[in-house]
Scaffold this motif. Structure first.
Motif, PDB file in Angstrom:
ATOM      1  N   GLU A  25      31.206   1.407 -46.364  1.00 41.60           N
ATOM      2  CA  GLU A  25      30.071   1.534 -47.252  1.00 41.60           C
ATOM      3  C   GLU A  25      30.215   0.560 -48.423  1.00 41.60           C
ATOM      4  OE1 GLU A  25      27.521   3.529 -46.646  1.00 41.60           O
ATOM      5  OE2 GLU A  25      28.421   4.284 -44.798  1.00 41.60           O
ATOM      6  N   PHE A  26      29.126   0.360 -49.155  1.00 40.54           N
ATOM      7  CA  PHE A  26      29.141  -0.498 -50.334  1.00 40.54           C
ATOM      8  C   PHE A  26      29.424   0.292 -51.609  1.00 40.54           C
ATOM      9  CE2 PHE A  26      26.388  -4.317 -48.817  1.00 40.54           C
ATOM     10  CZ  PHE A  26      27.450  -4.747 -48.055  1.00 40.54           C
ATOM     11  N   TYR A  27      28.754   1.432 -51.773  1.00 37.64           N
ATOM     12  CA  TYR A  27      28.801   2.149 -53.044  1.00 37.64           C
ATOM     13  C   TYR A  27      29.325   3.565 -52.855  1.00 37.64           C
ATOM     14  CZ  TYR A  27      25.457  -1.582 -54.033  1.00 37.64           C
ATOM     15  OH  TYR A  27      24.842  -2.800 -54.141  1.00 37.64           O
ATOM     16  N   VAL A  28      30.010   4.055 -53.889  1.00 36.14           N
ATOM     17  CA  VAL A  28      30.445   5.441 -53.912  1.00 36.14           C
ATOM     18  C   VAL A  28      29.447   6.245 -54.751  1.00 36.14           C
ATOM     19  CG1 VAL A  28      32.863   4.798 -53.706  1.00 36.14           C
ATOM     20  CG2 VAL A  28      31.893   5.152 -55.982  1.00 36.14           C
ATOM     21  N   ASN A  29      29.477   7.548 -54.574  1.00 32.26           N
ATOM     22  CA  ASN A  29      28.667   8.435 -55.390  1.00 32.26           C
ATOM     23  C   ASN A  29      29.397   8.650 -56.715  1.00 32.26           C
ATOM     24  OD1 ASN A  29      27.240  10.475 -56.620  1.00 32.26           O
ATOM     25  ND2 ASN A  29      27.120  11.784 -54.808  1.00 32.26           N
ATOM     26  N   ARG A  30      28.911   8.002 -57.758  1.00 37.73           N
ATOM     27  CA  ARG A  30      29.611   8.034 -59.047  1.00 37.73           C
ATOM     28  C   ARG A  30      29.739   9.450 -59.601  1.00 37.73           C
ATOM     29  NH1 ARG A  30      24.941   4.948 -62.498  1.00 37.73           N
ATOM     30  NH2 ARG A  30      24.934   3.681 -60.613  1.00 37.73           N
ATOM     31  N   ASN A  31      28.844  10.346 -59.215  1.00 36.38           N
ATOM     32  CA  ASN A  31      28.880  11.723 -59.729  1.00 36.38           C
ATOM     33  C   ASN A  31      30.074  12.506 -59.182  1.00 36.38           C
ATOM     34  OD1 ASN A  31      26.445  11.419 -61.212  1.00 36.38           O
ATOM     35  ND2 ASN A  31      25.271  11.734 -59.319  1.00 36.38           N
ATOM     36  N   GLU A  32      30.704  11.987 -58.147  1.00 37.86           N
ATOM     37  CA  GLU A  32      31.862  12.659 -57.550  1.00 37.86           C
ATOM     38  C   GLU A  32      33.181  12.198 -58.169  1.00 37.86           C
ATOM     39  OE1 GLU A  32      31.832  11.922 -53.399  1.00 37.86           O
ATOM     40  OE2 GLU A  32      29.900  12.884 -53.033  1.00 37.86           O
ATOM     41  N   ILE A  33      33.142  11.198 -59.023  1.00 40.21           N
ATOM     42  CA  ILE A  33      34.377  10.533 -59.456  1.00 40.21           C
ATOM     43  C   ILE A  33      34.934  11.157 -60.732  1.00 40.21           C
ATOM     44  CG2 ILE A  33      35.433   8.348 -60.064  1.00 40.21           C
ATOM     45  CD1 ILE A  33      34.350   8.561 -57.164  1.00 40.21           C
ATOM     46  N   TYR A 139      37.774   8.056 -51.287  1.00 43.96           N
ATOM     47  CA  TYR A 139      37.266   6.706 -51.083  1.00 43.96           C
ATOM     48  C   TYR A 139      38.361   5.698 -51.406  1.00 43.96           C
ATOM     49  CZ  TYR A 139      32.832   9.241 -51.597  1.00 43.96           C
ATOM     50  OH  TYR A 139      31.804  10.134 -51.472  1.00 43.96           O
ATOM     51  N   LYS A 140      38.376   4.618 -50.657  1.00 40.08           N
ATOM     52  CA  LYS A 140      39.313   3.520 -50.922  1.00 40.08           C
ATOM     53  C   LYS A 140      38.523   2.220 -50.879  1.00 40.08           C
ATOM     54  CE  LYS A 140      43.317   5.964 -49.028  1.00 40.08           C
ATOM     55  NZ  LYS A 140      44.524   5.886 -48.168  1.00 40.08           N
ATOM     56  N   ALA A 150      44.540  -2.413 -44.421  1.00 34.30           N
ATOM     57  CA  ALA A 150      44.576  -1.011 -44.852  1.00 34.30           C
ATOM     58  C   ALA A 150      43.215  -0.353 -44.601  1.00 34.30           C
ATOM     59  CB  ALA A 150      44.951  -0.921 -46.330  1.00 34.30           C
ATOM     60  N   PRO A 151      43.193   0.970 -44.438  1.00 31.49           N
ATOM     61  CA  PRO A 151      41.948   1.685 -44.086  1.00 31.49           C
ATOM     62  C   PRO A 151      41.036   1.924 -45.291  1.00 31.49           C
ATOM     63  CG  PRO A 151      43.750   3.251 -44.273  1.00 31.49           C
ATOM     64  CD  PRO A 151      44.358   1.886 -44.470  1.00 31.49           C
ATOM     65  N   PHE A 152      40.313   0.921 -45.694  1.00 33.55           N
ATOM     66  CA  PHE A 152      39.395   1.059 -46.826  1.00 33.55           C
ATOM     67  C   PHE A 152      38.059   1.612 -46.347  1.00 33.55           C
ATOM     68  CE2 PHE A 152      42.302  -2.352 -48.181  1.00 33.55           C
ATOM     69  CZ  PHE A 152      42.740  -1.804 -49.382  1.00 33.55           C
ATOM     70  N   THR A 153      37.519   2.541 -47.124  1.00 33.33           N
ATOM     71  CA  THR A 153      36.212   3.107 -46.796  1.00 33.33           C
ATOM     72  C   THR A 153      35.077   2.245 -47.332  1.00 33.33           C
ATOM     73  OG1 THR A 153      36.176   4.445 -48.824  1.00 33.33           O
ATOM     74  CG2 THR A 153      37.144   5.458 -46.858  1.00 33.33           C
ATOM     75  N   HIS A 154      35.364   1.469 -48.377  1.00 35.45           N
ATOM     76  CA  HIS A 154      34.336   0.652 -49.019  1.00 35.45           C
ATOM     77  C   HIS A 154      34.865  -0.769 -49.203  1.00 35.45           C
ATOM     78  CE1 HIS A 154      32.912   4.672 -49.886  1.00 35.45           C
ATOM     79  NE2 HIS A 154      31.757   4.170 -50.290  1.00 35.45           N
ATOM     80  N   VAL A 155      34.202  -1.715 -48.579  1.00 36.94           N
ATOM     81  CA  VAL A 155      34.584  -3.125 -48.680  1.00 36.94           C
ATOM     82  C   VAL A 155      33.332  -3.941 -48.979  1.00 36.94           C
ATOM     83  CG1 VAL A 155      35.544  -5.131 -47.484  1.00 36.94           C
ATOM     84  CG2 VAL A 155      36.511  -2.848 -47.070  1.00 36.94           C
ATOM     85  N   PHE A 177      30.680   1.226 -57.891  1.00 39.72           N
ATOM     86  CA  PHE A 177      30.031   2.415 -58.461  1.00 39.72           C
ATOM     87  C   PHE A 177      28.532   2.178 -58.679  1.00 39.72           C
ATOM     88  CE2 PHE A 177      34.435   2.164 -59.782  1.00 39.72           C
ATOM     89  CZ  PHE A 177      34.916   3.454 -59.615  1.00 39.72           C
ATOM     90  N   ASN A 178      28.089   0.973 -58.327  1.00 38.92           N
ATOM     91  CA  ASN A 178      26.708   0.551 -58.563  1.00 38.92           C
ATOM     92  C   ASN A 178      26.368   0.547 -60.058  1.00 38.92           C
ATOM     93  OD1 ASN A 178      24.347  -0.526 -57.567  1.00 38.92           O
ATOM     94  ND2 ASN A 178      23.390   1.453 -57.145  1.00 38.92           N
ATOM     95  N   PHE A 179      27.378   0.219 -60.874  1.00 40.73           N
ATOM     96  CA  PHE A 179      27.173   0.049 -62.311  1.00 40.73           C
ATOM     97  C   PHE A 179      26.824  -1.399 -62.608  1.00 40.73           C
ATOM     98  CE2 PHE A 179      30.419   3.621 -63.028  1.00 40.73           C
ATOM     99  CZ  PHE A 179      29.424   4.569 -63.204  1.00 40.73           C
ATOM    100  N   GLU A 180      25.981  -1.622 -63.603  1.00 41.07           N
ATOM    101  CA  GLU A 180      25.701  -2.973 -64.074  1.00 41.07           C
ATOM    102  C   GLU A 180      26.899  -3.530 -64.837  1.00 41.07           C
ATOM    103  OE1 GLU A 180      23.099  -5.025 -63.700  1.00 41.07           O
ATOM    104  OE2 GLU A 180      22.102  -3.621 -62.345  1.00 41.07           O
ATOM    105  N   LEU A 181      27.218  -4.781 -64.601  1.00 45.99           N
ATOM    106  CA  LEU A 181      28.276  -5.415 -65.368  1.00 45.99           C
ATOM    107  C   LEU A 181      27.758  -5.778 -66.759  1.00 45.99           C
ATOM    108  CD1 LEU A 181      29.387  -5.695 -62.413  1.00 45.99           C
ATOM    109  CD2 LEU A 181      30.505  -7.787 -63.193  1.00 45.99           C
ATOM    110  N   PRO A 182      28.625  -5.811 -67.763  1.00 48.61           N
ATOM    111  CA  PRO A 182      28.171  -6.171 -69.118  1.00 48.61           C
ATOM    112  C   PRO A 182      27.510  -7.549 -69.125  1.00 48.61           C
ATOM    113  CG  PRO A 182      30.450  -5.388 -69.144  1.00 48.61           C
ATOM    114  CD  PRO A 182      30.080  -5.559 -67.714  1.00 48.61           C
TER     115      PRO A 182
END
Length: 346
Positions: A25-33, A139-140, A150-155, A177-182
């Motif tokens: 996947e590309f993005y994680v659910n930030r609310n779970e972190i 998530y990795k 290595a077994p990454f879930t998000h690349v 995390f699908n956050f905007e960079l500064p």
């Protein structure tokens, strides 16, 4: 060292070839972190400090999340441990595969915790991928590298970086995390405490008093002369620079920062200071009126401590490795005399 690198490259290529690649996947659910582990098994001070923009931005975006960090050098890792959102810093031995007892101890330690996400900041590094494989994380995440096994879930493909400077490269991991960079480039920041600053002021005041120097009548300049390989500047050049600076401003008092590689001060006209506690050392830099350094780890420590800086470069690219911060002076000293450099500093 060359043989070790070749062995690691060969091992990575082998494992990458025989490891099954699953879709990611590309993005994680930030609310779970809530629990994050950053994996950066590197032993250089500068590279450890280059994590601080990511750590600080994660604190802004996920204020309740706690971060563990894996580094390759305990002394360097302790710089990060007091930061507000950092829970624990763990160090692993260099050449992890060659230390089976230490590897076993690390496996036991790493498997105790369960993280919401593991961020592999070291790409195709063998040690980083071993750690990524061992830690328990929902998530990795890693940017793509042809040596990944290595077994990454998000690349993700790294793509074009927002900032050219290596000290800001870690910010790219906000993309997972699908956050905007500064929009504006931040600086390095280890979040010195008021207590650390007060202790540094006391140490500097004591040093000056012991040498019968009244601080109100002088400008205090700390200098760090050590650097690796061809980034190191000749001692005679440093002496000429100090002589030219004194000609321009007689109120300057110089403090030579000593280290295992620079055990004696430049000459009898300068004071000396050393401290194995890197946060205390950074606070001391910040307390001085100016810090002058070649391109080396303590330069970035000074940046992360909020010091006023004049950084001297001979080889590396300033836009990529220069001292961050609007007030920092980055000077390419190639083809410049000590007198010319002194005028740029003052």
């Amino acid at each position: 060292m060359i043989l070790r690198k070749k062995f690691a490259d060969t091992l990575n290529t082998f494992l990458s070839f025989f490891t099954k690649k699953s879709s990611s996947e590309f993005y994680v659910n930030r609310n779970e972190i809530e629990k994050i582990i950053i994996i950066r098994p590197n032993y250089r001070i500068g590279n450890i400090l280059f994590l601080t923009p990511l750590i600080n931005e994660l604190h802004k975006q996920l204020p309740n999340a706690k971060i563990d960090i894996v580094v390759g050098m305990r002394l360097a890792g302790k710089i990060l441990e007091p930061m507000p959102n950092v829970n624990n810093v763990m160090d692993i031995p260099r050449q992890l595969l060659l230390h089976p007892i230490e590897l076993f101890k690390y496996i036991k330690q790493a498997r105790k915790e369960h993280y919401d996400i593991a961020l592999n900041v070291s790409g195709g590094s063998t040690s980083a991928q071993l750690v990524s494989s061992l830690v328990k994380a929902k998530y990795k995440a890693s940017f793509y590298d042809k040596k990944l096994w290595a077994p990454f879930t998000h690349v993700q493909q790294r793509g074009k970086k927002r900032f050219r400077h290596m000290g800001l490269e870690s910010l790219e991991f906000l993309r997972f995390f699908n956050f905007e960079l500064p929009n504006e480039a931040p600086s390095l920041d280890i979040k010195l405490t008021d207590d650390e600053r007060k202790k540094a002021k006391k140490e500097l005041d004591t040093l000056l008093e012991n040498n019968h120097i009244k601080r109100e009548n002088h400008k205090i300049v700390a200098l760090f002369r050590n650097a690796r390989f061809d980034k190191r500047i000749e001692e005679s050049w440093w002496k000429n620079l100090l002589s030219e600076l004194k000609e321009l401003d007689s109120s300057l008092v110089f403090i030579d920062i000593l280290s295992p590689d620079i055990p004696t001060k430049l000459d009898e006209t300068v004071l000396e200071y050393s401290n194995k506690d890197l946060r205390a050392l950074g606070a001391f830099f910040q307390e001085c009126d100016l810090f002058i350094s070649a391109d080396t780890g303590p330069l970035h420590l000074a940046v992360a401590s909020g010091a006023n800086i004049a950084a001297l470069f001979t080889k590396t690219e300033i836009p990529v490795y220069g001292a961050l911060g609007r007030e920092s002076k980055n000077i390419d000293i190639n083809n410049l005399s000590p007198k010319e450099v002194a005028k740029l500093i003052i």
